[in-house]
Design an enzyme around this catalytic site. Structure first.
Site, PDB file in Angstrom:
ATOM      1  N   HIS A 185      -6.560  -3.721   9.347  1.00 26.09           N
ATOM      2  CA  HIS A 185      -7.858  -4.689   8.997  1.00 26.09           C
ATOM      3  C   HIS A 185      -8.348  -5.086  10.205  1.00 26.09           C
ATOM      4  O   HIS A 185      -8.779  -6.128  10.250  1.00 26.09           O
ATOM      5  CB  HIS A 185      -7.403  -5.994   8.072  1.00 26.09           C
ATOM      6  N   HIS A 243     -12.156  -3.722   2.995  1.00 28.70           N
ATOM      7  CA  HIS A 243     -10.816  -3.944   3.039  1.00 28.70           C
ATOM      8  C   HIS A 243     -10.345  -3.333   4.591  1.00 28.70           C
ATOM      9  O   HIS A 243      -9.830  -4.338   5.396  1.00 28.70           O
ATOM     10  CB  HIS A 243     -10.233  -2.991   2.292  1.00 28.70           C
ATOM     11  N   GLU A 249       0.873  -1.232   0.116  1.00 29.99           N
ATOM     12  CA  GLU A 249      -0.025   0.006  -0.010  1.00 29.99           C
ATOM     13  C   GLU A 249       0.846   1.204  -0.113  1.00 29.99           C
ATOM     14  O   GLU A 249       0.630   2.059   0.356  1.00 29.99           O
ATOM     15  CB  GLU A 249      -0.874   0.102   1.126  1.00 29.99           C
ATOM     16  N   HIS A 302      -2.457   1.588   8.733  1.00 33.20           N
ATOM     17  CA  HIS A 302      -3.466   0.948   8.112  1.00 33.20           C
ATOM     18  C   HIS A 302      -3.676  -0.366   8.632  1.00 33.20           C
ATOM     19  O   HIS A 302      -2.820  -0.981   8.971  1.00 33.20           O
ATOM     20  CB  HIS A 302      -2.824   0.866   6.746  1.00 33.20           C
ATOM     21  N   TYR A 348     -18.786   9.989  21.202  1.00 28.66           N
ATOM     22  CA  TYR A 348     -18.276  11.046  21.030  1.00 28.66           C
ATOM     23  C   TYR A 348     -16.501  10.921  20.662  1.00 28.66           C
ATOM     24  O   TYR A 348     -15.747  11.925  20.034  1.00 28.66           O
ATOM     25  CB  TYR A 348     -17.841  12.298  22.236  1.00 28.66           C
ATOM     26  N   TYR A 362      -8.252  19.725  24.347  1.00 24.88           N
ATOM     27  CA  TYR A 362      -7.936  18.652  25.526  1.00 24.88           C
ATOM     28  C   TYR A 362      -6.342  18.414  25.259  1.00 24.88           C
ATOM     29  O   TYR A 362      -5.586  18.561  24.449  1.00 24.88           O
ATOM     30  CB  TYR A 362      -8.741  17.450  24.980  1.00 24.88           C
TER      31      TYR A 362
HETATM   32 ZN   LIG Z   1      -4.852  -3.677   3.640  1.00 27.19          ZN
END
Ligand SMILES: [Zn+2]
Length: 212
Positions: free
Chosen positions: A96, A157, A75, A94, A115, A210
């Site tokens: 899954h 994905h 990716e 990233h 929230y 915050y």
């Molecule tokens: Zn992936």
């Protein structure tokens, strides 16, 4: 070997991602940008996190040319495109993870069921329609859909999110997984009651002030 501390941080959070159940096997990937040189350090393709070492982290330039290491994550294009589009991103995670991926399989955005969605800086985290993994088309679709959000679901994905540090990006991935789980559980039991837009605006102001 350049960027030793960034390499070590990527290995640390890669292993943590597996321990925390955000990924299974070699799915998912992480990267971080070195602000000084503009170089990007990214996890390699197909190397399990439990044996990953700092030497195996791949260094690329902003165009994706490999400067140190072997084959980068599949990716890479998604990471590079988001760094180009979003100057506020210094690290990208990233995953899954189960609940984010469940919502992505429903084509559902992550909604304001809690929230903590405010960690992504928005009222709703978009879901990009399914596009083949590892393609420039996926990177373009994601860059188009993410808008001002710090996170997006990738249809059928998983999740992608960016922040100004790897630690922040990692915590954002964890909190998106939490909100996605609450949403899925609430959807399973009935129709979730969402936080209204003006209430989320108020929460977002608090998010800005915050912390430290
Ligand atoms: Zn992936």
């Amino acid at each position: 070997m350049q960027l030793q501390s960034i390499r070590e941080a990527l290995v640390y959070y890669g292993k943590k991602m597996e321990e925390d159940g955000l990924i299974i096997g070699t799915g998912g990937n992480l990267s971080a940008k070195d602000e000084e040189t503009g170089l990007i350090a990214i996890t390699p393709s197909g190397v399990p996190y439990d044996t990953l070492t700092p030497e195996e982290i791949v260094l690329v330039n902003e165009k994706g040319a490999v400067l140190e290491g072997g084959k980068p994550s599949s990716e890479l294009s998604l990471h590079l495109t988001l760094y180009k589009e979003r100057e506020d991103f210094s690290a990208i995670v990233h995953t899954h993870s189960t609940y984010c991926t469940t919502l992505s399989a429903l084509g559902e955005p992550i909604r304001a069921v809690h929230y903590l969605i405010g960690n992504a800086g928005v009222h709703e985290v978009p879901c990009v329609p399914y596009v083949t993994f590892g393609t420039d088309a996926l990177a373009d679709a994601c860059a188009h859909a993410i808008g001002q959000s710090k996170a997006a679901l990738l249809g059928n994905h998983g999740l992608i999110c960016g922040e100004n540090s790897l630690k922040e990006a990692y915590h954002l991935a964890l909190s998106m997984e939490f909100v996605a789980e609450i949403q899925w559980r609430a959807m399973s039991a009935g129709a979730p009651k969402l936080i209204r837009k003006e209430q989320m605006d108020d929460a977002l102001i608090r998010f800005e002030s915050y912390g430290q």
